[in-house]
Design a protein around this motif. Structure first.
Motif: not given
Length: 82
Positions: A1-27
């Motif tokens: 097994m190798t590690a892959t890294f998900q690229l994440l972004y999102g926004y903070r809100h009064c009720f918590g935060k949202t999270e989206y995946v922008a893609g993946t990279v190998a390192t």
């Protein structure tokens, strides 16, 4: 097994935060560089999803509508190529 890294972004809100995946990279080095570049360039090139609460918040003066996204990454398990 190798590690892959998900690229994440999102926004903070009064009720918590949202999270989206922008893609993946190998390192982790690539993931760190992506986060640094996005933070430095204020998130340019990131599209706000249609269902993101920033777009659909009914509060006219909601200060969250003007915020910039947060950026991060996480390690996910990947299979070795055969």
């Amino acid at each position: 097994m190798t590690a892959t890294f998900q690229l994440l972004y999102g926004y903070r809100h009064c009720f918590g935060k949202t999270e989206y995946v922008a893609g993946t990279v190998a390192t982790e080095k690539e993931a760190q560089a992506w986060v640094k570049e996005k933070q430095h360039n204020s998130g340019k090139g990131i599209l706000v999803p249609e269902n993101e609460p920033l777009r659909i918040c009914p509060v006219v003066g909601c200060p969250a509508k003007l915020q910039r996204p947060w950026f991060s990454y996480r390690s996910i398990a990947g299979a070795d190529p055969e």
